[in-house]
Design a protein around this motif. Structure first.
Motif, PDB file in Angstrom:
ATOM      1  N   VAL A   3       0.831  -1.198   0.000  1.00  0.00           N
ATOM      2  CA  VAL A   3       0.000   0.000   0.000  1.00  0.00           C
ATOM      3  C   VAL A   3       0.870   1.254   0.000  1.00  0.00           C
ATOM      4  CG1 VAL A   3      -1.650   1.331   1.382  1.00  0.00           C
ATOM      5  CG2 VAL A   3      -1.919  -1.136   1.184  1.00  0.00           C
ATOM      6  N   LEU A   4       0.474   2.231  -0.797  1.00  0.00           N
ATOM      7  CA  LEU A   4       1.089   3.562  -0.757  1.00  0.00           C
ATOM      8  C   LEU A   4       0.225   4.432   0.138  1.00  0.00           C
ATOM      9  CD1 LEU A   4       3.150   5.664  -1.692  1.00  0.00           C
ATOM     10  CD2 LEU A   4       1.738   6.035  -3.726  1.00  0.00           C
ATOM     11  N   LEU A   5       0.805   4.940   1.211  1.00  0.00           N
ATOM     12  CA  LEU A   5       0.103   5.754   2.199  1.00  0.00           C
ATOM     13  C   LEU A   5       0.610   7.184   2.114  1.00  0.00           C
ATOM     14  CD1 LEU A   5      -1.694   6.168   4.695  1.00  0.00           C
ATOM     15  CD2 LEU A   5       0.206   5.278   6.073  1.00  0.00           C
ATOM     16  N   LEU A  61      -3.812   4.796  -0.190  1.00  0.00           N
ATOM     17  CA  LEU A  61      -4.596   5.524   0.800  1.00  0.00           C
ATOM     18  C   LEU A  61      -4.001   6.918   0.863  1.00  0.00           C
ATOM     19  CD1 LEU A  61      -4.706   2.417   1.799  1.00  0.00           C
ATOM     20  CD2 LEU A  61      -5.604   3.428   3.858  1.00  0.00           C
ATOM     21  N   THR A  62      -4.822   7.934   0.655  1.00  0.00           N
ATOM     22  CA  THR A  62      -4.296   9.302   0.638  1.00  0.00           C
ATOM     23  C   THR A  62      -5.151  10.267   1.430  1.00  0.00           C
ATOM     24  OG1 THR A  62      -3.520  11.112  -0.784  1.00  0.00           O
ATOM     25  CG2 THR A  62      -5.441   9.879  -1.559  1.00  0.00           C
ATOM     26  N   MET A  88       1.099  19.146  -3.330  1.00  0.00           N
ATOM     27  CA  MET A  88       0.074  18.530  -4.181  1.00  0.00           C
ATOM     28  C   MET A  88      -0.900  17.829  -3.251  1.00  0.00           C
ATOM     29  SD  MET A  88       0.330  15.457  -7.014  1.00  0.00           S
ATOM     30  CE  MET A  88       0.920  16.415  -8.405  1.00  0.00           C
ATOM     31  N   ASN A  89      -2.153  18.298  -3.241  1.00  0.00           N
ATOM     32  CA  ASN A  89      -3.110  17.690  -2.321  1.00  0.00           C
ATOM     33  C   ASN A  89      -3.581  16.319  -2.824  1.00  0.00           C
ATOM     34  OD1 ASN A  89      -5.469  17.966  -4.002  1.00  0.00           O
ATOM     35  ND2 ASN A  89      -5.683  20.086  -3.339  1.00  0.00           N
ATOM     36  N   GLY A  90      -4.348  15.647  -2.004  1.00  0.00           N
ATOM     37  CA  GLY A  90      -4.797  14.299  -2.328  1.00  0.00           C
ATOM     38  C   GLY A  90      -5.668  14.227  -3.568  1.00  0.00           C
ATOM     39  N   MET A 141      -9.622   7.688  -0.031  1.00  0.00           N
ATOM     40  CA  MET A 141      -9.337   9.012   0.507  1.00  0.00           C
ATOM     41  C   MET A 141      -9.585   8.958   2.013  1.00  0.00           C
ATOM     42  SD  MET A 141      -8.498  12.186  -0.437  1.00  0.00           S
ATOM     43  CE  MET A 141      -8.969  12.444  -2.138  1.00  0.00           C
ATOM     44  N   ILE A 142      -8.581   9.363   2.788  1.00  0.00           N
ATOM     45  CA  ILE A 142      -8.705   9.411   4.245  1.00  0.00           C
ATOM     46  C   ILE A 142      -8.555  10.873   4.631  1.00  0.00           C
ATOM     47  CG2 ILE A 142      -7.737   8.665   6.437  1.00  0.00           C
ATOM     48  CD1 ILE A 142      -6.710   6.175   5.067  1.00  0.00           C
TER      49      ILE A 142
END
Length: 124
Positions: free
Chosen positions: A3-5, A51-52, A59-61, A79-80
């Motif tokens: 996972v990329l967090l 998960l972003t 740079m926002n999510g 999106m978190i």
């Protein structure tokens, strides 16, 4: 599972990473904003999910999600965020997120949301 967090809060990344590792996630790659995340994401090979956070510097999510989707990547994105307005949720969905998790959340909620996006491989 890898996972990329993406979250600008180091504390929040550690909390979420710990929660993911206690589930069925083998590897969590962390990034502090969308720019760093794009660099770590590269060609996307090897990642199972992103998960972003939404609100981040540089740079926002939402911008990050759009960049990933514009490159044709189909992997699940969650999106978190603390953004709870219906219009914000709709913007995230239109950008290509698969699900939305509102902070603060507990471990059970994180697990349920993950299972909605990616079934638990240990149950398969």
């Amino acid at each position: 599972m890898k996972v990329l967090l993406v979250d600008d809060s180091g504390v929040m990344r550690k909390i979420i990473a710990r929660g993911l590792n206690s589930l069925w996630v083998d590897e969590v790659v962390e990034a502090a904003d969308g720019v760093e995340a794009l660099s770590k994401f590269g060609d996307g090979v090897g990642f199972d999910m992103i998960l972003t956070d939404w609100n981040m510097p540089n740079m926002n999510g939402l911008e990050f999600v759009k960049a990933v989707r514009n490159d044709g990547h189909k992997l699940p994105i969650m999106m978190i965020t603390t953004e709870t307005e219906k219009s914000q949720v709709l913007l995230a969905i239109q950008a290509g997120v698969n699900d939305y998790l509102v902070k603060p959340f507990d471990q059970e909620t994180l697990q349920k949301k993950l299972e909605r996006v990616i079934p638990n491989p240990t149950l398969a």
